[in-house]
Design an enzyme around this catalytic site. Sequence first.
Site, PDB file in Angstrom:
ATOM      1  N   LEU A 136       0.858  -1.172   0.000  1.00  0.00           N
ATOM      2  CA  LEU A 136       0.000   0.000   0.000  1.00  0.00           C
ATOM      3  C   LEU A 136       0.901   1.230   0.000  1.00  0.00           C
ATOM      4  O   LEU A 136       2.016   1.196   0.525  1.00  0.00           O
ATOM      5  CB  LEU A 136      -0.899   0.026   1.252  1.00  0.00           C
ATOM      6  CG  LEU A 136      -1.945  -1.083   1.393  1.00  0.00           C
ATOM      7  CD1 LEU A 136      -2.645  -0.964   2.745  1.00  0.00           C
ATOM      8  CD2 LEU A 136      -2.966  -1.031   0.265  1.00  0.00           C
ATOM      9  N   ASP A 137       0.405   2.321  -0.568  1.00  0.00           N
ATOM     10  CA  ASP A 137       1.158   3.566  -0.522  1.00  0.00           C
ATOM     11  C   ASP A 137       1.409   3.980   0.926  1.00  0.00           C
ATOM     12  O   ASP A 137       0.665   3.598   1.840  1.00  0.00           O
ATOM     13  CB  ASP A 137       0.391   4.684  -1.230  1.00  0.00           C
ATOM     14  CG  ASP A 137       0.213   4.426  -2.715  1.00  0.00           C
ATOM     15  OD1 ASP A 137       0.932   3.569  -3.248  1.00  0.00           O
ATOM     16  OD2 ASP A 137      -0.651   5.089  -3.314  1.00  0.00           O
ATOM     17  N   LYS A 138       2.406   4.803   1.122  1.00  0.00           N
ATOM     18  CA  LYS A 138       2.791   5.253   2.464  1.00  0.00           C
ATOM     19  C   LYS A 138       1.602   5.775   3.259  1.00  0.00           C
ATOM     20  O   LYS A 138       1.429   5.432   4.435  1.00  0.00           O
ATOM     21  CB  LYS A 138       3.864   6.339   2.344  1.00  0.00           C
ATOM     22  CG  LYS A 138       4.236   6.992   3.660  1.00  0.00           C
ATOM     23  CD  LYS A 138       5.233   8.129   3.449  1.00  0.00           C
ATOM     24  CE  LYS A 138       5.519   8.858   4.760  1.00  0.00           C
ATOM     25  NZ  LYS A 138       6.454   9.990   4.581  1.00  0.00           N
TER      26      LYS A 138
END
Length: 317
Positions: A136-138
């Site tokens: 997942l993105d940050k």
Amino acid sequence: MPVEIAHYAKVPDSMARQRLDHVVAILFPQYSRSRLQAWIKSGGLTVNGVAFRTGHKLYGGEAIEIQVVATEVGSAPQEMPLDIVFEDDDLLVVNKPMGLVVHPGAGNMDGTLLNALLYHYPDLDAVPRAGIVHRLDKDTTGLMVVAKTLESQNQLVRQLQSRTVKRLYEAVVYGVFEGAGKVDVAIGRHPTQRTRMAVRKDGKEAISRYRVLQQFGEHTRLEVSLETGRTHQIRVHMQHIRHSLIGDSIYGGGYKTPRNRQPMLLEALQSFPRPALHARELSLQHPISGKPCRWFTPLPEDMEDLLATLAAADICD
């Protein structure tokens, strides 16, 4: 800790005329491109039993084999909290908070999910990428599955490749919708900004489906399901159809002033610190037992607060 790594795959005919390093990156997504390239150069990754250079063009139908002994991961364990939603001997499901980077990389060499996993589960140093099979993105919150063994990792990667893993997200976006829809446009690296993705005709297939969960005056709460798992896929697709995510300064251009200028609404939109995106549900077959599994995690507090403000502003408008 040394670990023996062995894999086999057949090159699909659809990948004919592509470079060896590009093909193996797709066939073995659990490994980084740099690791695969190193194995090609060392002869640990072969085509029909023969070592080739990374740029070797394939015809389709070849047998790709990986036979190496590697010291895995190399990142330092770090004591960090983990929100474990589920765990057994074969896998665990983590609820990732905002701000947590998944893999170490440029500018984030420690303090990542991978570092935390190695602290809590030392045996994961023998599993590629500490068992992480997707990311997942940050600043995206929500569910991620992690394999605890090589066998589980291989099975989960196969499910991801065959698109049998189901992931449902919630997003809050600008604009209003007529109903459910589908975005089917390819995504690739941005031609000039290499940290960004973009809609490209020569990109990889990317399919997102969405349906409206809640409609506000000028904003919409969506459920989004992924048929593919491209980097930044939902953010790029929503930008493409002109419904960028609230808080997305990269793909949405940041804050957009609404017609409804109530102070509480303006403050909520201006101050929202991240793309309003949450991985709510995850469904898959258990990698060992084969039983269907499904996990759910509620929205984080920041998105709940945003939705409450949108609803209140809608009533008062």
